[in-house]
Design a protein around this motif. Structure first.
Motif, PDB file in Angstrom:
ATOM      1  N   ASP A  61      29.985 -13.612  31.001  1.00 28.74           N
ATOM      2  CA  ASP A  61      31.444 -13.588  30.367  1.00 28.74           C
ATOM      3  C   ASP A  61      31.487 -12.082  29.684  1.00 28.74           C
ATOM      4  O   ASP A  61      32.707 -11.616  29.442  1.00 28.74           O
ATOM      5  CB  ASP A  61      31.819 -14.716  29.538  1.00 28.74           C
ATOM      6  N   THR A  62      30.504 -12.016  28.879  1.00 30.17           N
ATOM      7  CA  THR A  62      30.455 -10.690  28.134  1.00 30.17           C
ATOM      8  C   THR A  62      30.604  -9.557  29.014  1.00 30.17           C
ATOM      9  O   THR A  62      31.516  -8.605  28.797  1.00 30.17           O
ATOM     10  CB  THR A  62      29.013 -10.613  27.456  1.00 30.17           C
ATOM     11  N   LEU A  63      30.143  -9.415  30.070  1.00 26.66           N
ATOM     12  CA  LEU A  63      30.161  -8.466  30.917  1.00 26.66           C
ATOM     13  C   LEU A  63      31.542  -8.573  31.675  1.00 26.66           C
ATOM     14  O   LEU A  63      32.234  -7.459  32.020  1.00 26.66           O
ATOM     15  CB  LEU A  63      28.879  -8.544  32.186  1.00 26.66           C
ATOM     16  N   VAL A  79      18.785 -13.472  34.161  1.00 23.02           N
ATOM     17  CA  VAL A  79      19.599 -12.494  33.471  1.00 23.02           C
ATOM     18  C   VAL A  79      19.513 -11.190  34.252  1.00 23.02           C
ATOM     19  O   VAL A  79      20.392 -10.716  34.466  1.00 23.02           O
ATOM     20  CB  VAL A  79      18.792 -12.354  31.940  1.00 23.02           C
ATOM     21  N   PHE A 119      35.613 -18.901  27.197  1.00 22.35           N
ATOM     22  CA  PHE A 119      34.502 -18.090  26.604  1.00 22.35           C
ATOM     23  C   PHE A 119      34.657 -18.221  25.069  1.00 22.35           C
ATOM     24  O   PHE A 119      35.533 -17.466  24.712  1.00 22.35           O
ATOM     25  CB  PHE A 119      34.922 -16.493  27.033  1.00 22.35           C
ATOM     26  N   TYR A 162      34.529  -9.325  30.565  1.00 24.15           N
ATOM     27  CA  TYR A 162      35.656  -8.832  29.691  1.00 24.15           C
ATOM     28  C   TYR A 162      35.369  -7.632  29.019  1.00 24.15           C
ATOM     29  O   TYR A 162      36.101  -7.176  28.313  1.00 24.15           O
ATOM     30  CB  TYR A 162      35.944 -10.061  28.696  1.00 24.15           C
ATOM     31  N   ASP A 218      27.539 -17.269  28.946  1.00 26.77           N
ATOM     32  CA  ASP A 218      28.143 -16.028  27.908  1.00 26.77           C
ATOM     33  C   ASP A 218      27.621 -14.720  28.237  1.00 26.77           C
ATOM     34  O   ASP A 218      28.402 -13.788  28.113  1.00 26.77           O
ATOM     35  CB  ASP A 218      27.435 -16.314  26.699  1.00 26.77           C
ATOM     36  N   CYS A 219      26.539 -14.623  28.834  1.00 24.81           N
ATOM     37  CA  CYS A 219      25.898 -13.329  29.349  1.00 24.81           C
ATOM     38  C   CYS A 219      27.036 -12.901  30.486  1.00 24.81           C
ATOM     39  O   CYS A 219      27.664 -11.597  30.665  1.00 24.81           O
ATOM     40  CB  CYS A 219      24.756 -13.112  30.104  1.00 24.81           C
ATOM     41  N   ILE A 264      23.881 -20.031  27.719  1.00 23.11           N
ATOM     42  CA  ILE A 264      23.571 -18.503  27.277  1.00 23.11           C
ATOM     43  C   ILE A 264      23.949 -17.683  28.474  1.00 23.11           C
ATOM     44  O   ILE A 264      24.613 -16.494  28.501  1.00 23.11           O
ATOM     45  CB  ILE A 264      22.351 -18.514  26.933  1.00 23.11           C
ATOM     46  N   LEU A 299      22.623  -9.153  35.608  1.00 23.33           N
ATOM     47  CA  LEU A 299      22.704  -7.523  35.301  1.00 23.33           C
ATOM     48  C   LEU A 299      22.610  -6.727  37.031  1.00 23.33           C
ATOM     49  O   LEU A 299      23.547  -5.926  37.004  1.00 23.33           O
ATOM     50  CB  LEU A 299      21.669  -7.261  34.500  1.00 23.33           C
TER      51      LEU A 299
END
Lengths: 553, 553
Positions: free
Chosen positions: A133-135, A79, A113, A137, A130-131, A127, A83
Motif C-alpha cells: 500500500d505504501t508503494l 518484500v 490502509f 499510494y 502495508d508495504c 506488514i 519491490l
C-alpha cells in the motif's frame, strides 16, 4: 533432489496459501493481479510467490529469534518480490506515475490502509500489505514521465548499492566501523576534486545530507578561514559579514545565512541577466557599497545550474572579483556539477577550478539515489579546524590504525549515513564515460524539447535562446489566451494555467512536471530532464498531455 | 509447466556458469563456499544462485534499456542473495564481527578488491564481486557481539523498510512527491510527542539526519523564540547569549554553538556528580554568574542518557530553573529517549514533558536502522518560522491539495531523505509493546553485566551503583596491575590497557566494545547494549574475551 525439494516445499506451502484467507479489498486485488502477471510471465522460479503463511508470523519470529532464519529469508524474499514488481511497473509506461489522493483521504484509511500506530504488533502478512500500500499510494519518481524534480529516475545499480548500504547499517564517523566506506568516500572525493580541476585532486571534502547542508558548510568554512575566532567567540568577534548570491540562486544560501547567525539581511541578492546569470558588475557595485558601509564582504556564491532556469553564473568573472576583494568563492553546482563529467558541456562551469569550495550533488544530474551530496573544499584542514570538538569517546587518538581516516570530526553531524556506496558502485558500473553519456543524453532531450516548442503555437519561452542546462521554462497558452495582448487580466489568467494543468496531471496520474513564478513572471512550467528512462517519446507525451489538459482553460 | 520452465532455465544457465570462468582469488573462494552452504541447506529454490552470465552484462543492459527487465531482475536477485547470505552470517556467532585491515592494506587492493574508479564500465559480474568484497571487509554491526556503538543490531523489519525506501527513492520536502511518507512522519511525530507527555501530542517536529542536527535545531528554535530578529539581522541583533550543557553531554551542543554563531566560549559546561548527572546548583550558579556579566542565559540542554555514562540529568530540577530564569529547556534524549517506551524505565526521564524541545533517536535504543532522529518542539510554528524561506519552485501556494502538509520549509535542509518509513513499519510490526520489551531486555542484560563484574577480580567500576541506562563503564586490570597502589605509573599503564585489548579484539574479530577516557579518568571500557541479538552468553563471551586478551598485559 533439488527439484523434489522444490516441489514438496511448494505444495506444502500451497496449502497455507494466503489466497484462501479473507484479506482487505484494494491490496488484495493488487496482490491478485500481480500474481496473475507473474504466473503468466513465469520467467524464473525465483520470482514466484512464497506461499508461507505470514498471518501467524510476527516480527518477533524473525532473526535473532531461535529458528528465525527460515521465516526471515521468506519474509525478505517476499518484500523483494513486492519491490521487483514495483520496479517492473515503474519502467512500464502503461503504469501511472501516481495514484493521487488528498491528505484527508489517506488519513481516513483508504481501502483499509491504516497509517495509525498501535500498541500491539501486526502480523507479517499485514506488514507486507502495508508495504504494497505504501508503494501503491506513493509517487513513482523513476517513471519515465516523472519530470517534477531535479532528482528523478531509478538507477538499478544505485538501488542495489542502497540495499547493500542498509544491510551494512553502519556509520561514517570512524574508519573503525566503516573501513571500506570511509576509503571509498576518500577516493571518490579525490576523483571529484580532480574533475573540478584542483591540481592532483588535492583538498578536502565530505558527503553531507543534501545540497543545502553542503552550501551551509561552504559558508561555515569561509567564515572559519577569515575569522577563525568566531568558532570560540561567536559572531560578535567578527565585523558585519556579507554573503552574496544571485536572486536566482537556491534558497539554501539564505537559510545558511539565517542559521549561522549572519542574518538574511546580510545575504545580498545579486541581479541576473535575462537568462538568470548573475551580472558581475552588480556584484562589484554591491561589494563596494557594503565596504563603504563598513561591512566586510566575505563570500560569493556562484550558481552552476540554477534551480529554475538552469543558468550558469560566469565563474571566471566572479572569481576575478573574489580575488580582487579577497573573498571566498563558492560554486553551488548541486544541480549543474554533473556537467563536469561531460567533455561537451563542462565548459559551462569554466573557472570552477578557481573556487574555494564546490557543492555537487550526484543525486541530481548523475542519477544517484537520494541522498548523495558532496561539499568539496580546496584548502585542506579547514573543515576539520572549523568543526572539530575532539570527542574522546569516538576519536580516540590511541587506536591501532591511522586515525586520520576517522573523518567524523570534520562534520557538523556526529553519526553520518553512508551515502557513498551507491555512488561508488554506479561509478564502477558505468565508468566516467557512462555518466558522460547519461548527461549528454539528458541535454539532447531538453534541446529536443526546446526545439519542438520554441515556435509551436500556444507556447512562449520564459527566456530566449537555448537552455544551458536541461531546464526548459515555458508558458503554455490555452487557445482562450492566445492573441490576447499583455495586460493584468491576461497575466492573472495565465498565472492560473500551470497550476490547473498540474493538478489535472496529478489527478490523471499521467506525468508530473514542476511550475513556479519567478520574480515578476507568472507561473510557468519548468521542465527538467535527469531521468535516464526518459526518451523523445516521453517529451512528446508531455507536450500532448499539456495540450490535452489545457486546451479548454 | 512451471517446473519444466524452471528446469530448462536452470540448465540453460548452468552452461554459462560463472564457475567455469577464471575469477579473482578471495572473492571467488567466498562465493564458492557460500554456494556450498546453499546447496547443502537447499531450503527454498528461490535461494539458489542464478547462473546468468554477468560477465558480458553491464549497467547499460539493465532497465531502462530495451529488454532490460530480465537482466535487471536477475541482477537484483543476485544482489539479494549476497545480502541474505550476509544477514544469515551476521546472526551466526561462528562468524567474525570483522576482518580487520589497515587503510593502506585496503587501499593497496587486497585480494583483488580494487577501490579505484575508472573511466570504463565494469561488468555486472565484477559489480557483484565488489558487493561481496565490500561486505567482507566491513564491520557486522548487527552481530550479536557488536557492542561498539549506541546504534547496533540489524532489525529485519527495519531493513525491509529501508529497502522499500530506497526503491521509492523520493524526498520528504513536499506531500506532492511523498504523500504517504509525509503522513507517516506526521502521525509518528504526534505519537512520540504523546509519549513525551505533551497534551494531545500537540506540537511540532521533524526527522533530521542525526542527533547532532536535531540538537542544532533545538538551539536554532530557542534563539528564534527569544530573538526572532536574529533570523534577519544576525547575531549582532541579540545580546551575548549563553547555552548551558553538562560536561558529560554530547559534543554536538558545542558544535551547534560554534556553527550557529554563539561561539564555544558561550557554551558553558556544567559540573556533574560522580554518576555523570548534572548538578542543578552548578547550573543556577552559572546562570547567575552569566547574568551578572550582562550576558543572557538562553538555553539549557538536559541530557537524558549521556553518551559515556548513560546518565540522566534531573530534568525537573533543571526545568524549575528554566522557568525561574525564563530559559529554553531542551532534553537531549538521543540515546535515552527510547526508555520512554518502557513503563518500567521511563521515570528516568521524569519531567521531560516540561521541555520545550526533545531530541530522540530511534536509530539508537530502539534499533531502527541508521539514520532516524527526531527533533520534537512543544510550540507549534517555531520550526517553520525559524527556517522558512518560501521557495516558489517547491512550495507553491496554489497547489490543489492542502499545502500545510508540505513540511520542507521547516527544515534547514532542502531535499530530505525518507527516514520515517522503516521506523513506522517497525512500530506497526512490533507495536509499542514490542519496543518496550526490547528496551527492558537490553537493560536487563546490562544489569546482568554489572552484577557479574562489580565484585569480580580484575574489574573496577568507573562509578558506583547500578547504571541508569545500558552503559556499564569499567576498567579491566590485568594481573600485573592488580594490587598496585594508585600512582602515576599505574594510571599510565592502565590507560593503555583498554586500547590494547580493543586492538587485539579487532584483529581477532571476535567482538567490539568502545573505550575512552573521561575527565581525569584514564581509558576505560564503555559497554552498551542496544543490539536485540545480544544474550547473556554474549555478555559472558565479552568478559572472557577481555580476560583472554588482557591477562598478559
Amino acid at each position: 533432489l533439488l527439484f523434489q525439494n522444490h516441489k514438496s516445499v511448494w505444495f506444502l506451502q500451497k496449502n497455507n496459501s494466503l489466497d484462501e484467507k479473507s484479506r482487505i479489498g484494494g491490496s488484495f486485488k493488487e496482490r491478485q493481479s500481480s500474481k496473475n502477471v507473474l504466473s503468466c510471465e513465469n520467467r524464473d522460479p525465483r520470482f514466484g510467490h512464497t506461499e508461507t503463511d505470514f498471518s501467524n508470523l510476527f516480527a518477533r519470529d524473525l532473526l535473532p529469534a531461535k529458528n528465525g532464519e527460515e521465516p526471515t529469508m521468506q519474509f525478505l524474499l517476499e518484500v523483494v518480490d513486492i519491490l521487483t514488481n514495483y520496479i517492473r511497473k515503474t519502467f512500464d509506461r502503461s503504469t501511472k506515475v501516481l495514484d493521487f489522493h488528498h491528505p484527508h483521504q489517506l488519513l481516513e484509511g483508504i481501502e483499509g490502509f491504516n497509517l495509525e500506530l498501535s500498541d500491539q504488533p501486526e502480523s507479517l502478512e499485514q506488514i507486507l500489505v502495508d508495504c504494497r500500500d505504501t508503494l501503491k499510494y506513493g509517487v513513482r519518481t523513476g517513471h519515465p514521465r516523472f519530470f517534477n524534480q531535479l532528482s528523478s529516475g531509478l538507477d538499478i545499480i544505485g538501488l542495489a548499492g542502497e540495499w547493500l548500504t542498509s544491510t551494512a547499517n553502519t556509520n561514517m564517523f570512524t574508519y573503525e566501523i566503516a573501513p571500506v566506506f570511509v576509503l571509498m568516500e576518500q577516493l571518490t572525493l579525490k576523483k571529484m576534486r580532480e574533475i573540478v580541476g584542483w591540481p592532483g585532486g588535492e583538498g578536502d571534502g565530505i558527503f553531507s545530507p543534501g545540497g543545502a547542508i553542503s552550501n551551509m558548510y561552504s559558508v561555515m568554512v569561509a567564515r572559519y578561514k577569515y575569522y577563525p575566532e568566531v568558532k570560540t567567540k561567536g559572531m560578535s568577534a567578527a565585523p558585519r559579514l556579507i554573503l552574496f548570491t544571485s536572486e536566482h540562486s537556491h534558497y539554501s544560501i539564505k537559510k545558511a545565512g539565517a542559521a549561522l547567525g549572519f542574518g538574511v539581511e546580510n545575504v545580498i541578492l545579486l541581479k541576473c541577466d535575462e537568462r538568470g546569470r548573475v551580472i558581475p558588475a552588480d556584484l562589484e557595485a554591491k561589494i563596494i557599497d557594503a565596504k563603504q558601509k563598513g561591512y566586510v564582504p566575505l563570500f560569493v556564491n556562484a550558481t552552476a545550474g540554477s534551480t529554475v532556469y538552469g543558468a550558469f553564473d560566469p565563474i571566471n568573472e566572479i572569481a576575478d572579483l573574489c580575488e580582487k576583494y579577497n573573498m571566498w568563492l563558492h560554486v553551488d553546482g548541486a544541480w549543474g556539477g554533473g556537467l563536469l563529467m561531460s567533455r561537451k558541456h563542462r565548459h559551462k562551469l569554466s573557472g570552477i577550478e578557481r573556487a574555494n569550495s564546490v557543492t555537487w550533488n550526484p543525486h541530481k544530474m548523475m542519477g544517484v539515489p537520494l541522498q548523495c551530496s558532496a561539499i568539496l573544499v580546496r584548502e585542506k584542514g579547514l573543515l576539520q579546524g572549523c568543526n572539530q570538538m575532539c570527542a574522546g569517546y569516538l576519536f580516540q587518538p590511541d587506536k591501532q590504525y591511522d586515525v586520520t581516516y576517522d573523518t567524523g570530526d570534520k562534520a557538523i553531524q556526529c553519526g553520518r549515513h553512508v551515502d557513498i556506496f551507491k555512488f561508488w558502485l554506479m561509478w564502477k558500473a558505468k565508468g566516467t564515460s557512462g555518466f558522460e553519456q547519461h548527461i549528454n543524453k539528458c541535454l539532447e532531450l531538453s534541446e529536443y524539447l526546446y526545439t519542438k516548442i520554441k515556435n509551436r503555437e500556444g507556447y512562449e519561452m520564459v527566456f530566449q535562446g537555448e537552455p544551458q542546462h536541461t531546464n526548459v521554462c515555458f508558458w503554455y497558452l490555452p487557445p482562450s489566451l492566445r492573441g490576447m495582448p499583455d495586460c493584468p487580466e491576461r497575466r492573472e489568467r495565465l498565472h492560473k494555467v500551470a497550476p490547473k494543468i498540474k493538478a489535472m496531471m496529478m489527478e490523471s496520474g499521467t506525468t508530473m512536471v514542476g511550475y513556479q513564478p519567478q520574480g515578476d513572471k507568472v507561473n510557468f512550467f519548468r521542465m527538467v530532464v535527469s531521468n535516464p528512462a526518459a526518451t523523445k517519446s516521453d517529451i512528446d507525451f508531455l507536450i500532448e498531455e499539456i495540450e490535452r489538459l489545457g486546451q479548454d482553460l
